[in-house]
Design a protein around this motif. Structure first.
Motif, PDB file in Angstrom:
ATOM      1  N   ASP A  72      28.385  26.200 -27.666  1.00 26.63           N
ATOM      2  CA  ASP A  72      28.157  26.756 -26.412  1.00 26.63           C
ATOM      3  C   ASP A  72      28.657  25.938 -25.220  1.00 26.63           C
ATOM      4  N   PRO A  73      29.643  26.355 -24.545  1.00 25.78           N
ATOM      5  CA  PRO A  73      30.339  25.612 -23.525  1.00 25.78           C
ATOM      6  C   PRO A  73      29.430  25.326 -22.295  1.00 25.78           C
ATOM      7  N   GLU A  74      28.203  26.045 -22.064  1.00 23.76           N
ATOM      8  CA  GLU A  74      27.249  26.108 -20.998  1.00 23.76           C
ATOM      9  C   GLU A  74      26.263  24.949 -21.222  1.00 23.76           C
ATOM     10  N   TYR A  75      26.073  24.588 -22.448  1.00 24.34           N
ATOM     11  CA  TYR A  75      24.805  23.793 -22.842  1.00 24.34           C
ATOM     12  C   TYR A  75      24.736  22.471 -21.962  1.00 24.34           C
ATOM     13  N   ARG A  76      23.675  22.380 -21.181  1.00 26.44           N
ATOM     14  CA  ARG A  76      23.565  21.217 -20.511  1.00 26.44           C
ATOM     15  C   ARG A  76      22.090  20.550 -20.828  1.00 26.44           C
ATOM     16  N   GLY A  77      21.491  20.910 -22.298  1.00 26.58           N
ATOM     17  CA  GLY A  77      20.064  20.509 -22.434  1.00 26.58           C
ATOM     18  C   GLY A  77      19.225  21.063 -21.528  1.00 26.58           C
ATOM     19  N   HIS A  78      17.813  20.591 -21.314  1.00 27.86           N
ATOM     20  CA  HIS A  78      16.873  21.316 -20.566  1.00 27.86           C
ATOM     21  C   HIS A  78      15.625  20.537 -20.139  1.00 27.86           C
ATOM     22  N   PRO A  79      14.976  21.039 -19.104  1.00 24.41           N
ATOM     23  CA  PRO A  79      14.070  20.044 -18.659  1.00 24.41           C
ATOM     24  C   PRO A  79      12.811  20.340 -19.311  1.00 24.41           C
ATOM     25  N   LEU A  80      11.740  19.335 -19.436  1.00 25.89           N
ATOM     26  CA  LEU A  80      10.575  19.670 -19.994  1.00 25.89           C
ATOM     27  C   LEU A  80       9.420  20.426 -19.052  1.00 25.89           C
ATOM     28  N   GLN A  81       9.932  20.561 -18.062  1.00 20.65           N
ATOM     29  CA  GLN A  81       8.946  21.320 -17.011  1.00 20.65           C
ATOM     30  C   GLN A  81       9.629  21.593 -15.833  1.00 20.65           C
ATOM     31  N   SER A  82       9.239  22.617 -15.202  1.00 20.10           N
ATOM     32  CA  SER A  82      10.176  23.080 -13.821  1.00 20.10           C
ATOM     33  C   SER A  82       9.822  21.874 -12.908  1.00 20.10           C
ATOM     34  N   ARG A  83      10.990  21.617 -11.938  1.00 20.30           N
ATOM     35  CA  ARG A  83      11.089  20.670 -10.704  1.00 20.30           C
ATOM     36  C   ARG A  83       9.599  20.869  -9.950  1.00 20.30           C
ATOM     37  N   GLU A  84       9.159  21.901  -9.673  1.00 20.72           N
ATOM     38  CA  GLU A  84       8.095  22.113  -9.096  1.00 20.72           C
ATOM     39  C   GLU A  84       6.650  21.667  -9.657  1.00 20.72           C
ATOM     40  N   LYS A  85       6.592  22.116 -10.965  1.00 20.72           N
ATOM     41  CA  LYS A  85       5.576  21.649 -11.725  1.00 20.72           C
ATOM     42  C   LYS A  85       5.550  20.213 -11.763  1.00 20.72           C
ATOM     43  N   LEU A  86       6.544  19.470 -11.781  1.00 21.04           N
ATOM     44  CA  LEU A  86       6.723  18.103 -11.910  1.00 21.04           C
ATOM     45  C   LEU A  86       6.427  17.383 -10.542  1.00 21.04           C
ATOM     46  N   ALA A  87       6.934  17.860  -9.623  1.00 21.50           N
ATOM     47  CA  ALA A  87       6.453  17.656  -8.301  1.00 21.50           C
ATOM     48  C   ALA A  87       4.935  17.540  -7.819  1.00 21.50           C
ATOM     49  N   GLU A  88       4.315  18.771  -8.391  1.00 21.50           N
ATOM     50  CA  GLU A  88       2.992  18.859  -8.198  1.00 21.50           C
ATOM     51  C   GLU A  88       2.173  17.783  -8.825  1.00 21.50           C
ATOM     52  N   LYS A  89       2.566  17.503 -10.062  1.00 18.62           N
ATOM     53  CA  LYS A  89       1.789  16.484 -10.792  1.00 18.62           C
ATOM     54  C   LYS A  89       1.949  15.074 -10.123  1.00 18.62           C
ATOM     55  N   VAL A  90       3.332  14.935  -9.754  1.00 20.70           N
ATOM     56  CA  VAL A  90       3.533  13.600  -8.978  1.00 20.70           C
ATOM     57  C   VAL A  90       2.933  13.285  -7.736  1.00 20.70           C
ATOM     58  N   SER A  91       2.712  14.412  -6.945  1.00 23.29           N
ATOM     59  CA  SER A  91       2.215  14.214  -5.552  1.00 23.29           C
ATOM     60  C   SER A  91       0.680  13.923  -5.963  1.00 23.29           C
ATOM     61  N   GLU A  92       0.260  14.598  -6.795  1.00 30.45           N
ATOM     62  CA  GLU A  92      -1.262  14.352  -7.237  1.00 30.45           C
ATOM     63  C   GLU A  92      -1.490  13.025  -7.494  1.00 30.45           C
ATOM     64  N   LEU A  93      -0.734  12.516  -8.125  1.00 31.70           N
ATOM     65  CA  LEU A  93      -0.884  11.083  -8.871  1.00 31.70           C
ATOM     66  C   LEU A  93      -0.597   9.973  -7.742  1.00 31.70           C
ATOM     67  N   HIS A  94       0.377  10.318  -7.031  1.00 31.75           N
ATOM     68  CA  HIS A  94       0.997   9.508  -5.907  1.00 31.75           C
ATOM     69  C   HIS A  94       0.042   9.148  -4.762  1.00 31.75           C
ATOM     70  N   LYS A  95      -0.742  10.399  -4.565  1.00 33.05           N
ATOM     71  CA  LYS A  95      -1.832  10.425  -3.484  1.00 33.05           C
ATOM     72  C   LYS A  95      -2.875   9.470  -3.812  1.00 33.05           C
ATOM     73  N   ALA A  96      -3.242   9.656  -5.266  1.00 28.15           N
ATOM     74  CA  ALA A  96      -4.397   8.904  -5.644  1.00 28.15           C
ATOM     75  C   ALA A  96      -3.671   7.411  -5.789  1.00 28.15           C
ATOM     76  N   GLY A  97      -2.685   7.041  -5.503  1.00 31.23           N
ATOM     77  CA  GLY A  97      -2.289   5.611  -5.418  1.00 31.23           C
ATOM     78  C   GLY A  97      -1.883   4.986  -6.764  1.00 31.23           C
ATOM     79  N   TYR A  98      -1.388   5.680  -7.657  1.00 31.59           N
ATOM     80  CA  TYR A  98      -1.011   5.229  -9.014  1.00 31.59           C
ATOM     81  C   TYR A  98       0.467   4.987  -8.965  1.00 31.59           C
TER      82      TYR A  98
END
Length: 577
Positions: A351-377
């Motif tokens: 498959d000449p276009e194969y690039r692997g894949h993310p485990l979740q969408s960028r926005e979903k990741l950002a949502e989790k990160v913001s929640e944890l970052h805001k809490a101080g982790y």
């Protein structure tokens, strides 16, 4: 009468003081509070302080360094009860920091899990070797029980493919079999295991995972990728506490014999963290442990940093504590699950276009990160491919824009294919990578020939580019993926030599001093511990490693062959050759 009693008490006190002082007039240890417990003399002491100072001697009291300097100056501090250790001109460094591994899992390989690694770690060179090792392992397994293995690598065996269910059925048709790829991001199961998990040709791929299927029949081949592994692994009985104790003992031997005094466990759930506390209470952990929590949001972790949902009471001391929250955004490049911005050099299934894949969408990741970052982790996110790193940087930037925090020290784990522009972003955002630089040895040839191609392979683990930007980073082994040996990681950072003896990306080599900082003071800084460990300076823990040669002056190609003579934690020897 009152005067007589006073005189009597003074006489008794005088006798006691005289007896305590002895004939020499020197106070014993309990009455000599300023004398060090130990002094280490006649060494080549590489302090790893800000000025990269060398010294001859160190004084220690109550498990902490109180003075560093010349033999003459440190000798003057000794009291009657001070223990003197002659280093005999050997080299002393701060205790080495394992910045990212999975303790005590290395101790499970060869015990609970059959060792399926290829040379130089194991013996597997073809599929039949996997079958033979599992057959031997099955002799210790009761009928119907699981047969488990770990460490196979399809790129290092003759067939250049994953074992299938048909291969594993040759070991047993009745016992379920589940073996994990060396990366930990793929696995193979036999027919009995697939049946137990209810996996058929009609089973849909789970989110973030893939069930490999026969191109003609659609039947599952037995190979499971990322999230699909859990369809089977959830049926595997957990490792017993007794088996874990055996693993801890084996892992401790491996770590201390390689100079490790602190290990950062890259992810831990409730059960594993509680087990660590039990191991500590039983005196099984002579090294310092910081365990990351496995996070997907505050619902998993609780509402405040360090509490992990409150399920641990009194958790956290100088030997065992919680660290960053661990997350994932892609998998393994050698497993074709790393997420790239451009296609793989030799893609799977043509498959000449194969690039692997993310485990979740960028926005979903950002949502989790913001929640944890805001809490101080502090947050540590696994990212191998550059597209995954793009997503991680996006998430960290968005979190900082929404909830500004100084000196968060968020981490990117592995950061294998980080580009120059991404390093610029890391510098701007204060992000610190932990590079899996030993990839250059263990998979450098495959990245050059198969996965990345020459141009991108030369830039894997770009340590020198990080140094030029004054980005602090650590290097790690990800054990049990590769054996625990911080000096091997140092060697890889300095030499970038592959299994075949080629040099991959010579422009990304760093100096021995720069590489040593990545397993000492900079690794300590990465975990907010630069004030208590990582260098030999007053006020810090007396955690040391003694070597038979100097990594700063020896031929750099021989760094990995330097012998660990002694490992010391809290001024106590935990390993001696």
């Amino acid at each position: 009468m009152r005067d007589r009693r006073i005189i009597k008490r003074l006489v008794i006190l005088s006798i006691v003081v005289t007896l305590c002082m002895g004939f020499s007039g020197t106070l014993p240890k309990k009455l000599d509070p300023l004398a060090p417990d130990s002094i280490y003399l006649n060494g080549t002491i590489i302090t790893m302080d800000d000025n990269n100072t060398n010294a001859e001697a160190v004084a220690v009291k109550d498990g902490k360094i109180i003075a560093v300097g010349s033999n003459k100056d440190i000798r003057k501090l000794a009291g009657k009860s001070t223990k003197t250790i002659d280093l005999k001109n050997k080299v002393m460094l701060p205790g080495l920091i394992d910045a990212h591994s999975h303790f005590p899992s290395p101790g499970l390989v060869g015990t609970v899990y059959a060792n399926l690694n290829s040379p130089p770690v194991g013996t597997i060179v073809k599929i039949q070797d996997i079958i033979n090792v599992l057959v031997v392992h099955s002799e210790y397994t009761e009928e119907g029980e699981w047969i488990l293995g770990r460490g196979y690598d399809q790129t290092l065996i003759e067939e250049r493919r994953h074992p299938t269910k048909e291969d594993l059925d040759q070991v047993s048709a009745d016992n379920p079999i589940f073996i994990t790829h060396t990366s930990g991001h793929l696995a193979a199961a036999n027919s009995a295991a697939l049946k137990l998990a209810g996996i058929t040709k009609d089973t849909p791929d789970p989110a973030g995972g893939k069930i490999w299927r026969d191109s003609k029949t659609g039947e599952p081949t037995g190979v499971l990728e990322e999230g699909a592994m859990q369809l089977v692994s959830k049926h595997v009985p957990p490792v017993s506490f007794e088996e874990n104790i055996t693993a801890v003992k084996e892992a401790v031997k491996e770590y201390v014999s390689n100079g490790v005094t602190t290990s950062i466990i890259a992810a831990g759930g409730k059960e594993s963290i509680i087990n660590l506390q039990k191991f500590s209470e039983q005196g099984l952990l002579p090294i310092r442990i910081t365990t990351m929590g496995t996070g997907g949001g505050l619902g998993d972790l609780g509402q405040s940093p360090g509490e992990m949902g409150g399920f641990i009471t009194g958790f956290g001391n100088d030997m065992l504590k919680l660290g960053a929250v661990k997350m994932w955004q892609d998998g393994s490049i050698q497993g074709y699950t790393g997420y790239l911005s451009k296609p793989y050099h030799l893609p799977p299934d043509d498959d000449p276009e194969y690039r692997g894949h993310p485990l979740q969408s960028r926005e979903k990741l950002a949502e989790k990160v913001s929640e944890l970052h805001k809490a101080g982790y502090q947050i540590a996110i696994h990212g191998n491919g550059d597209a995954a790193i793009d997503d991680i940087l996006y998430a960290f930037r968005k979190a900082q824009e929404e909830f500004p925090r100084k000196d968060a020290r968020h981490r990117i784990e592995h950061a294998q294919m980080a580009r120059e522009d991404q390093l610029d972003d890391m510098k701007e955002l204060g992000i610190t990578p932990s590079f899996y630089v030993s990839h250059t040895f263990f998979w450098g040839d495959q990245h050059w020939e198969i996965f990345m191609g020459p141009e991108r392979a030369a830039r894997m683990s770009p340590l020198k580019s990080a140094v030029k930007r004054d980005i602090k980073f650590s290097v790690h082994l990800d054990s049990p993926v590769t054996p625990m040996s911080p000096l091997q990681a140092v060697w890889s950072g300095v030499n970038r030599i592959t299994r075949s003896g080629e040099v991959v990306g010579p422009e990304q080599r760093v100096t021995p001093l720069e590489a040593l900082r990545a397993v000492t003071i900079d690794a300590a800084w990465q975990n907010f511990e630069e004030d208590i460990k990582g260098s030999i300076e007053p006020g810090k823990y007396a955690d040391f490693v003694v070597l038979d040669n100097n990594p700063l002056t020896i031929d750099p190609v021989k760094i990995k062959d330097i012998k660990i003579l002694e490992t010391i934690v809290n001024d106590k020897t935990v390993y001696k050759k």
